[in-house]
Structures are given as C-alpha cells and as structure tokens.
Write a protein that holds these residues in place. Sequence first.
Motif, PDB file in Angstrom:
ATOM      1  N   MET A  43      63.323  12.185  29.362  1.00 32.77           N
ATOM      2  CA  MET A  43      63.503  13.372  30.164  1.00 32.77           C
ATOM      3  C   MET A  43      64.747  13.244  31.035  1.00 32.77           C
ATOM      4  O   MET A  43      65.213  12.132  31.314  1.00 32.77           O
ATOM      5  N   GLU A  44      65.304  14.372  31.421  1.00 33.87           N
ATOM      6  CA  GLU A  44      66.425  14.389  32.348  1.00 33.87           C
ATOM      7  C   GLU A  44      65.926  14.793  33.725  1.00 33.87           C
ATOM      8  O   GLU A  44      64.979  15.574  33.853  1.00 33.87           O
ATOM      9  N   PHE A  45      66.573  14.241  34.748  1.00 37.83           N
ATOM     10  CA  PHE A  45      66.183  14.497  36.130  1.00 37.83           C
ATOM     11  C   PHE A  45      67.277  15.304  36.819  1.00 37.83           C
ATOM     12  O   PHE A  45      68.470  15.066  36.614  1.00 37.83           O
ATOM     13  N   THR A  46      66.877  16.239  37.651  1.00 40.95           N
ATOM     14  CA  THR A  46      67.823  17.018  38.453  1.00 40.95           C
ATOM     15  C   THR A  46      67.429  16.916  39.924  1.00 40.95           C
ATOM     16  O   THR A  46      66.338  16.445  40.264  1.00 40.95           O
ATOM     17  N   SER A  47      68.311  17.367  40.771  1.00 39.26           N
ATOM     18  CA  SER A  47      68.118  17.211  42.205  1.00 39.26           C
ATOM     19  C   SER A  47      66.996  18.094  42.735  1.00 39.26           C
ATOM     20  O   SER A  47      66.787  19.217  42.264  1.00 39.26           O
ATOM     21  N   ARG A  48      66.320  17.571  43.732  1.00 37.85           N
ATOM     22  CA  ARG A  48      65.341  18.346  44.494  1.00 37.85           C
ATOM     23  C   ARG A  48      65.801  18.516  45.943  1.00 37.85           C
ATOM     24  O   ARG A  48      64.990  18.770  46.826  1.00 37.85           O
ATOM     25  N   MET A  49      67.105  18.368  46.156  1.00 35.29           N
ATOM     26  CA  MET A  49      67.640  18.420  47.524  1.00 35.29           C
ATOM     27  C   MET A  49      68.430  19.696  47.802  1.00 35.29           C
ATOM     28  O   MET A  49      69.148  19.775  48.795  1.00 35.29           O
ATOM     29  N   GLY A  50      68.335  20.697  46.931  1.00 35.07           N
ATOM     30  CA  GLY A  50      69.039  21.943  47.191  1.00 35.07           C
ATOM     31  C   GLY A  50      69.900  22.365  46.022  1.00 35.07           C
ATOM     32  O   GLY A  50      69.947  21.705  44.981  1.00 35.07           O
ATOM     33  N   THR A  51      70.602  23.462  46.219  1.00 41.30           N
ATOM     34  CA  THR A  51      71.446  24.050  45.177  1.00 41.30           C
ATOM     35  C   THR A  51      72.916  23.768  45.463  1.00 41.30           C
ATOM     36  O   THR A  51      73.375  23.893  46.598  1.00 41.30           O
ATOM     37  N   LEU A  52      73.634  23.384  44.435  1.00 38.07           N
ATOM     38  CA  LEU A  52      75.061  23.094  44.582  1.00 38.07           C
ATOM     39  C   LEU A  52      75.819  24.358  44.966  1.00 38.07           C
ATOM     40  O   LEU A  52      75.709  25.383  44.299  1.00 38.07           O
ATOM     41  N   PRO A  53      76.600  24.333  46.040  1.00 35.64           N
ATOM     42  CA  PRO A  53      77.356  25.532  46.450  1.00 35.64           C
ATOM     43  C   PRO A  53      78.635  25.677  45.633  1.00 35.64           C
ATOM     44  O   PRO A  53      78.959  24.839  44.788  1.00 35.64           O
ATOM     45  N   ARG A  54      79.370  26.735  45.912  1.00 35.47           N
ATOM     46  CA  ARG A  54      80.678  26.929  45.281  1.00 35.47           C
ATOM     47  C   ARG A  54      81.613  25.805  45.707  1.00 35.47           C
ATOM     48  O   ARG A  54      81.705  25.466  46.885  1.00 35.47           O
TER      49      ARG A  54
END
Length: 577
Positions: free
Chosen positions: A1-12
């Motif tokens: 499986m791949e893991f992604t962040s749970r610390m927020g959304t990447l801004p511009r």
Amino acid sequence: MEFTSRMGTLPRIPDDLTIPQFLLDSHHPKRPVNTHRNPWLIDETTGRRIGLEEIRARTYAVANALSGMFKIREDDVVCIFSPNHVDYPTALWGIHRLGAIATCANPAYTASELQYQLELSNACLVFTHSLNLSIALEAARTCNIPSERVILLDSPQSAEFKQYLNVDNLVREGLSQEPNFTERRLKPGEAKTKLALLSFSSGTTGRPKAVAIAHYGLISNLLQMSVAGKVTEDYTTWEDRRYRPGDAIYAVLPFYHIYGAVVILHFYLFCGYSLVVCTRFNFTQMLKSIETYRINHLCLVPPMIVLLCKNPEVKNHDLSSVRFVMSGAAPLSSELTEQLIKVLPNASIAQAYGMTESSTTITFPRMDMKICTLGSSGMFLPGVTAKVIKEDGSLAGLEEQGELFVKAPSVALGYYKNLEATAETFNNGWLRTGDEVIISKEHEVFIVDRKKEIFKVRGYQVAPAELEGHLLNHPDVADTCVVPIPDDYSGEVPLAFVTLTAGAQARVKQNPAEANRIKAELIKFVADSKVHYKRLAGGVEFIDVIPKNPSGKLLRRFLRDKAKELKQSEAAVKAKL
C-alpha cells in the motif's frame, strides 16, 4: 500500500520565484503576518540586530558587487565555507539574486576535503570566515581560484586580514555602484529545475555527492512544514501555539547542513522568528544565550540533548523560556526523550526526519501532542507519498518493516554530474531513502535501521568507503572495513577493522608492542586528513581476513556485530576492575 499525509493539504507552491524572491519580496497565504517588529537576525556575541530592510539592502549590494567586480553570472557556482554568521544569508541570497548556485561547505573540512567540493561543483569564488581563511586559501590555490576571489564574511580588524575583501566591503561597493545586473523573473515552472544549492551528502554509499536542489524544492518544504505546523491557524490560544511570530530560536545548527539551512535559516524566518546566530557551539554559552535572549525554540541533534540531560551546568541557568525542542539528523532514543522531559518540563518535545536528498523534512512532529510518541519521527508532511518495501520486494502495510521510498515536491533533482548514483537513489519520481521504517496504525513513522552503508556521528554523515579508501593508502594496510559502533555521546563512531600487510604482520610477530604503535599511527593517519567526526574514535581492530560475499562486497553487518561484541567484552572487563 501507499501512504499519504494526514497533516493537511498541500497549498499552492509558486514555481516562478527564486528563494530570496519568495522569502524577501513576496507573501504567501500560508505565511503568518508578523506584527511584532522583531529583528530577523541577532548576533549572539555582539547583540547586533538586523531587520528585513537591512537584509534586503545588503543582499542586493552583495549581488551587485559580485556582478560588477567578479562578473558572477547565472549558473556560476559560489562556495560558502564558514561557520554560522549573520551575513551567511546575505551571501547566500546575493548569490541567488544573480541566478547563480551556492554550494555550502563544512567549516571543519580540511583543505583536501574542501578542494574535492570546489572541484566537483566547479566553484569560481569562495566566501569564508577569518577562522577558516588559511584552509580556504590553500584549497582555492589548488583549484586555481585567485586569492582575491576568497572573501571574508566577517570583518576582523587584525592587520593580517586587511588585504582580503569582506562582505562589508562588498556592501559598500555594491550600494555605491549603479545597478549592473537585472534580477530575472523565472518563467512559470522554471523554479522546478533552476538550481539553487549543491548540498553535499554521501547518499547511500561512497564519497560525498553534490545533491542538486532546485529553488522550488526548498520553497516546497517551507510550505509543507508551514501547513503541518499550523503556523497560520488559530487552533488554540496564543500562549499554547507552537509557532508564534515574534518568538526566538537559537540558530546553533550549521547553515551549511541541510537541517540548519532549510529548517532554521529559512523556515523559522518564514514563520517570523528571530534567529540568534551562534558561530561556535559552546554548551555553557548556549545556556547563557537561552537566558539572555529568552529563547523559545531549540532545534538540536541528539548529542546536544545528551548535554542538556547530563551536564550539571544546566541547573545554574533559567531555561523556562524554552517552549519547544525538536531533534533531528539522527534518531532520538526513548530514554533520552524521557530524561529531557525532566530537564524542560514545560516544553513540547518531538523529532522529525529528513534527508539532504529530500531538501530536508519528510516527516514532522504532530501538533496534537505535547510530547511525541517515544521513538516516533512524526507523520508524513503534506504532499508526501510513501511506500515501504519489504525484503522480498513486496509492499509493507501498517506495522510492517521495510525500506522507505517517498515522492514529494521537495525532492532534489538528483546528484550533480553523477548519473549512476542518481539512478540508484532517484527512480521514476521515487526517492530511495535507504532507511528501514515501520509505520504505526496511527500513521507515525519509526526509523528502525539503515540499509545504506553510511552512518551518522553527531548527526553528520560518515561514508565508510571514504575512510576505507584513505586507510588503504597506508603502507601497513592490506585490507579494511569501517563500521559504526554505538557511543553514548555521538550516537555512533567509526571503528576500523584492518588486515595488515605481510611486512607489518612480521613486525608485530617480532615485537608485540608494534601492534599498538600501528593502531595509534592509523588513527593519526585518518585524523590528519579528515574532519573531526570522521576520525576513528572507535579505534582500530586487527583481523586476519575482511569477510566478503562471493561478489566481493564487504559483509559489514557481520563486522558490525563483531564490533559490538568486542565493545561489550571491553565494558565487562572494565566493570570487573
């Protein structure tokens, strides 16, 4: 499986700005508005305070002088070989204003080590400090860089330094001249490939390599940390917020190192902090400065935390202003964390994880915990995608161990002029970290082992192959293998297993005292040519044959285990005495 962040959304992330344009000339929605008018930089020794407008003026002046006096142009490489100094960022951002590339060197380097960096990066000018001038001149001379292109960051008053240009000279010259360069605005997307830094790292194996970091990569990491640290969010009371514009951090970690360069020098200025700049680390002086400047944040490495926990001098100082301690560059043990809690009971304590190849942080401390989960390096930053590969090549899930691979906007472009090493570490957008990890059910990352051969001494990388190559130049050494052994203060230190030549073996057989003489000579042989943290603090052990697999690869794990056994035996003998 791949893991992604749970610390927020990447801004511009702006892709048409250089680092100084982003930091000095623009505003981003994820940057806090600082209304406190605190200085950006404070000289620890003199108390000199420097604000944004002075920094901006000095940076422009240095760029103008470099262009006018030395014809520094776009894509030229300039080296900064100096300990921390309040004009370090002046030189760095002046280089960037011209579209040139900076390569920052360890001020503890010997002339031959600096020469290697100057040659690989093809640097054409060197900023240095009076403390490092003689080594800078020696290395520059070897690389055919004229002495007038060796410029001092500081302005010593001694007569011996009067013949050399310094940054103050450049500032006066640059401000007195008409503009002789036009700062270029990058095209959309160009910041993703426009080189900003050649930061040296050993990667997974071998001699140090130049990590090619784009302006976009460093800027990306600042914004990733900003979101993870909630620096613009009113998520709690002002008193309890972790990142507060107007606070102060002790800038003790070296700016040439990626941790000090990105996290302290750039991220904390982005957050509106005052950096109290330390040129030479002295533990007692650090304690005094925490009191004098009411330091709120400390970004440290484990050996410094050892001192905080064990040095009796701590009891003589008021450290109540410290609100947050973040450890990085090497794992912080659970035991050391628990000791630090007792020393700084009011502070939040956590650690992060990153690499030069990722333009620093990959994980960041959780914001919902005052004290981090013991042993945890935090959670993946926004924009990070990760996978963990087990020994059999399959994907690991939660609570399963394997090697960490990551994708992130901050990841470097590769290794400068080294396609083979780049292919080993950077593959189809994935960065191979070489670190064994376990990701918990809470999605926290735990670093459990290193697959890569390099190890860290006080947070600094040591490549065994570099030391082995040097030792093999000694006439008494037939073969060698360098491994790390545990050390209470440094985390790990190098120990060399050595197979002696037939002639050396005969001398030892004839006179057993010769063995200790050769060991001492080999330790000195390394110390005379290598920076302090690469020295053989673990000692030298003779061995009949260096174990290797059928393909000739050194069996380091076998010798690491043997080294631990030897040290345990030595400790047991001492305990009985």
